[in-house]
Motif scaffolding. Structure first.
Motif, PDB file in Angstrom:
ATOM      1  N   ALA A  93       0.689  -1.159  -0.037  1.00 32.86           N
ATOM      2  CA  ALA A  93       0.208   0.147  -0.131  1.00 32.86           C
ATOM      3  C   ALA A  93       0.753   1.318   0.189  1.00 32.86           C
ATOM      4  N   GLU A  94       1.893   1.306   0.840  1.00 32.90           N
ATOM      5  CA  GLU A  94       2.697   2.528   1.097  1.00 32.90           C
ATOM      6  C   GLU A  94       3.560   2.605  -0.333  1.00 32.90           C
TER       7      GLU A  94
ATOM      8  N   ARG B 233       2.283   1.902  -3.252  1.00 33.86           N
ATOM      9  CA  ARG B 233       1.767   2.391  -4.543  1.00 33.86           C
ATOM     10  C   ARG B 233       1.633   4.088  -4.206  1.00 33.86           C
ATOM     11  N   ARG B 234       1.410   4.369  -2.915  1.00 32.74           N
ATOM     12  CA  ARG B 234       1.297   5.741  -2.630  1.00 32.74           C
ATOM     13  C   ARG B 234       2.567   6.568  -3.147  1.00 32.74           C
ATOM     14  N   ILE B 235       3.859   5.973  -2.868  1.00 36.61           N
ATOM     15  CA  ILE B 235       4.981   6.620  -3.205  1.00 36.61           C
ATOM     16  C   ILE B 235       4.945   6.720  -4.648  1.00 36.61           C
TER      17      ILE B 235
ATOM     18  N   GLN C 289       2.602   6.834  -7.021  1.00 36.23           N
ATOM     19  CA  GLN C 289       1.527   7.537  -7.508  1.00 36.23           C
ATOM     20  C   GLN C 289       2.067   8.873  -7.257  1.00 36.23           C
ATOM     21  N   ASP C 290       2.615   9.406  -6.331  1.00 37.16           N
ATOM     22  CA  ASP C 290       3.200  10.695  -6.041  1.00 37.16           C
ATOM     23  C   ASP C 290       4.316  11.082  -6.779  1.00 37.16           C
TER      24      ASP C 290
ATOM     25  N   ARG D  39       3.880   5.651 -14.883  1.00 35.99           N
ATOM     26  CA  ARG D  39       3.345   5.331 -13.757  1.00 35.99           C
ATOM     27  C   ARG D  39       2.994   3.774 -13.514  1.00 35.99           C
TER      28      ARG D  39
ATOM     29  N   GLN E 204       4.991   0.816 -11.696  1.00 36.60           N
ATOM     30  CA  GLN E 204       4.290   0.177 -10.559  1.00 36.60           C
ATOM     31  C   GLN E 204       4.306  -1.450 -10.674  1.00 36.60           C
TER      32      GLN E 204
END
Length: 270
Positions: A125-126, A128-130, A132-133, A140, A144
């Motif tokens: 989860a973290e 993916r956030r990184i 995406q940012d 992307r 990913q």
């Protein structure tokens, strides 16, 4: 074949490769037996000569400082205004985002290396956030899928973590990327390629750890695109340049574990 050997000059986050380095030669008494071999006579001679040179340099620097002080604040123009080739450079960090110029691209690359080379990447989860940012919209999905393949469940197990990237009870997971410097390979207002020279910490603290915390040196090359901010198109890395190890005694597991908890990592590198 170690991960270092396998990952040199490969893209990571796009080809099933990862920046993470496993400790080498860590069998036996993991922490209690980690001791540096005795120094040779030639090593001792080099050390003595190095100490003498440093003392001479320190005396010269102190004398120069005294002369500058007598001239008043600022010391006038001339040598006082010059910086050595290894001195930190750059203006005051921006308050938000990274400037749309060459230094801004270097700052972005250094900080993105920290985030993409941190322990957050070991949790899905973290991670993916990184991504995406940081990632450009055009890259992307590729980044990913590449990073997800890198941090597979089998890989996490091989470094002593569970499927969520958590360390076993009684241990602390360490994975930090520490930029030492940046270099621009190419730059335009729409894109840049930046090299980031890094030191890394990786491993598990704890008496039962089979992967003690070790250090490594590597260079991350990051291709960036300007799209309302610097965004990552691709990254690759290679080993080194690697300095000669110093004579610092190896710290025990408890000391390393306390240091990791007490000394928070940096989020802004330059």
């Amino acid at each position: 074949m170690s991960l270092d050997d396998r990952h040199d000059d490969d893209l990571y986050g796009g080809t099933g490769q990862t920046r993470t380095r496993l400790p080498e030669g860590s069998g036996g008494d993991v922490y209690g037996g980690a001791r540096r071999p005795g120094r040779s006579s030639s090593r001792s001679l080099v050390t003595v000569v190095g100490v003498v040179v440093l003392l001479i340099a320190a005396i010269a620097f102190a004398n120069r400082g005294d002369e500058g002080a007598s001239g008043g604040e600022g010391g006038g123009s001339g040598s006082a205004a010059k910086s050595s080739p290894t001195a930190p450079t750059g203006t005051k960090p921006v308050d938000s985002g990274f400037a749309h110029d060459e230094q801004g691209a270097q700052s972005a690359a250094a900080n993105y290396a920290v985030r993409l080379g941190g322990d957050g990447m070991f949790n899905a989860a973290e991670r993916r956030r990184i991504i995406q940012d940081l990632a450009d919209a055009s890259s992307r999905d590729r980044l990913q899928s590449g990073f997800d393949a890198d941090y597979s469940e089998s890989f996490l197990k091989s470094v002593g973590l569970d499927a969520d990237g958590q360390a076993p009870a009684g241990t602390t997971f360490v994975n930090r990327t520490l930029p030492a410097g940046t270099k621009t390979t190419s730059y335009t207002s729409s894109g840049a390629t930046i090299e980031v020279w890094c030191n890394g910490l990786f491993g598990l603290t704890g008496e039962t750890s089979k992967n003690p915390v070790t250090t490594s040196w590597f260079t991350v090359t990051m291709k960036l695109n300007w799209n309302d901010g610097w965004k990552v198109l691709e990254t690759r890395q290679k080993t080194g340049p690697t300095p000669v190890n110093g004579d610092n005694p190896v710290s025990g597991s408890d000391e390393i574990g306390d240091a990791v908890k007490d000394f928070g990592g940096f989020t802004y590198a330059r």
